[in-house]
Design an enzyme around this catalytic site. Structure first.
Site, PDB file in Angstrom:
ATOM      1  N   ARG A  92      10.933  -5.793   6.383  1.00  0.00           N
ATOM      2  CA  ARG A  92      10.858  -4.469   6.301  1.00  0.00           C
ATOM      3  C   ARG A  92      11.808  -3.784   6.869  1.00  0.00           C
ATOM      4  NH1 ARG A  92       5.087  -2.057   5.309  1.00  0.00           N
ATOM      5  NH2 ARG A  92       4.916  -2.149   7.775  1.00  0.00           N
ATOM      6  N   LYS A 118       0.818  -1.274  -0.108  1.00  0.00           N
ATOM      7  CA  LYS A 118       0.118  -0.024   0.100  1.00  0.00           C
ATOM      8  C   LYS A 118       0.902   1.250  -0.027  1.00  0.00           C
ATOM      9  CE  LYS A 118      -2.655  -0.346   3.681  1.00  0.00           C
ATOM     10  NZ  LYS A 118      -2.565  -1.768   4.408  1.00  0.00           N
TER      11      LYS A 118
HETATM   12  P1  AMP Z   1       0.386   1.229   9.301  1.00  0.00           P
HETATM   13  O1  AMP Z   1       1.688   1.944   9.049  1.00  0.00           O
HETATM   14  O2  AMP Z   1      -0.622   1.480   8.563  1.00  0.00           O
HETATM   15  O3  AMP Z   1       0.716  -0.076   9.272  1.00  0.00           O
HETATM   16  O4  AMP Z   1       0.174   1.600  10.767  1.00  0.00           O
HETATM   17  C1  AMP Z   1       1.010   1.356  12.042  1.00  0.00           C
HETATM   18  C2  AMP Z   1      -0.016   1.283  13.117  1.00  0.00           C
HETATM   19  O5  AMP Z   1      -0.521   2.478  13.412  1.00  0.00           O
HETATM   20  C3  AMP Z   1      -0.970   0.169  12.931  1.00  0.00           C
HETATM   21  O6  AMP Z   1      -0.586  -1.103  13.477  1.00  0.00           O
HETATM   22  C4  AMP Z   1      -2.031   0.687  14.078  1.00  0.00           C
HETATM   23  O7  AMP Z   1      -1.679   0.606  15.398  1.00  0.00           O
HETATM   24  C5  AMP Z   1      -1.881   2.224  14.003  1.00  0.00           C
HETATM   25  N1  AMP Z   1      -2.886   2.599  12.991  1.00  0.00           N
HETATM   26  C6  AMP Z   1      -2.599   3.302  11.973  1.00  0.00           C
HETATM   27  N2  AMP Z   1      -3.621   3.493  10.770  1.00  0.00           N
HETATM   28  C7  AMP Z   1      -4.743   3.170  11.750  1.00  0.00           C
HETATM   29  C8  AMP Z   1      -6.164   3.045  11.828  1.00  0.00           C
HETATM   30  N3  AMP Z   1      -6.938   3.722  10.579  1.00  0.00           N
HETATM   31  N4  AMP Z   1      -6.948   2.785  12.807  1.00  0.00           N
HETATM   32  C9  AMP Z   1      -6.262   2.543  13.860  1.00  0.00           C
HETATM   33  N5  AMP Z   1      -4.955   2.497  14.251  1.00  0.00           N
HETATM   34  C10 AMP Z   1      -4.110   2.615  13.158  1.00  0.00           C
END
Ligand code: AMP
Length: 211
Positions: free
Chosen positions: A123, A14
């Site tokens: 990663r 993504k």
């Molecule tokens: P990501 O980089 O998108 O994998 O986000 C890292 C972490 O941020 C996730 O594992 C969640 O703990 C938190 N996070 C990111 N986006 C969201 C969301 N839309 N809702 C809740 N937690 C989020």
């Protein structure tokens, strides 16, 4: 208008694809994960709160996350669209988003769970302030030229705590329980893309659909 949501499990590409889409259509890439990490790094009030959830692989509560997105979508650079990466992740977040704006496309990048684990474990991120958009992968690509070191700035690479294997499993479980119901929620708007192909092919498939 290109108001786009990117859906798919963690590690499906993504973030990488969002960058290409953002450049091509000149719309901002809004990643809630990046916003949280920025705040954690800068030890803001939001960062301190979010950290309690993120390091264990849990989702940050909806109300906090929704507020952040609402503020971000009000900024001027979102007038011609935006690409949301990592939001919404739950039905209540999707309901909240519907109150904020219409959505034109939902791009779903699909890959199997085993691929998610293999990719995420590999990663690595750069610790330098100017390389936040760089993502390396020691299991797939791009591998750093010298092990453990950023090609661009020479600083050390690190593994996100939530990319460690226990947290990955927890995040996958969260994805299947809470996020995948969004595929039905968005119904006809969903464009499915095979995320197991090479990065360039995935990008081409996405552009073909969005053009
Ligand atoms: P990501 O980089 O998108 O994998 O986000 C890292 C972490 O941020 C996730 O594992 C969640 O703990 C938190 N996070 C990111 N986006 C969201 C969301 N839309 N809702 C809740 N937690 C989020």
């Amino acid at each position: 208008m290109k108001r786009i949501i990117l859906l798919g499990p963690q590690g499906c590409g993504k973030g990488t694809q969002a960058k290409f889409i953002s450049e091509k259509y000149e719309i901002p890439h809004i990643s809630t994960g990046d916003i949280f990490r920025y705040n954690i790094k800068n030890k803001t009030e939001l960062g301190v709160e979010a950290l309690k959830y993120i390091n264990d692989g849990n989702l940050v509560p909806d109300d906090l996350t929704n507020r952040i997105v609402e503020d971000r979508l009000k900024q001027e650079d979102c007038v011609n669209g935006f690409i949301l990466d990592g939001f919404p992740r739950t039905i209540p977040q999707a309901d909240a988003l519907r109150e904020m704006t219409d959505i034109d496309y939902v791009v779903l990048i699909e890959i199997p769970d085993e691929d998610v684990i293999f990719r995420l474990e590999g990663r690595r991120m750069c610790s330098g302030e100017n390389c936040k958009d760089l993502i390396y992968n020691i299991n797939t690509s791009p591998k750093p030229q010298n092990e453990g070191v950023c090609d661009r700035c020479g600083r050390g690479l690190y593994q996100r705590d939530d990319d460690k294997v226990e947290a990955i499993r927890k995040r996958l479980q969260e994805y299947h329980e809470k996020t995948s119901p969004l595929i039905d929620y968005y119904g006809d708007k969903v464009i499915s893309i095979d995320g197991t192909k090479d990065i360039e092919e995935v990008t081409k498939d996405i552009f073909d659909k969005l053009d």
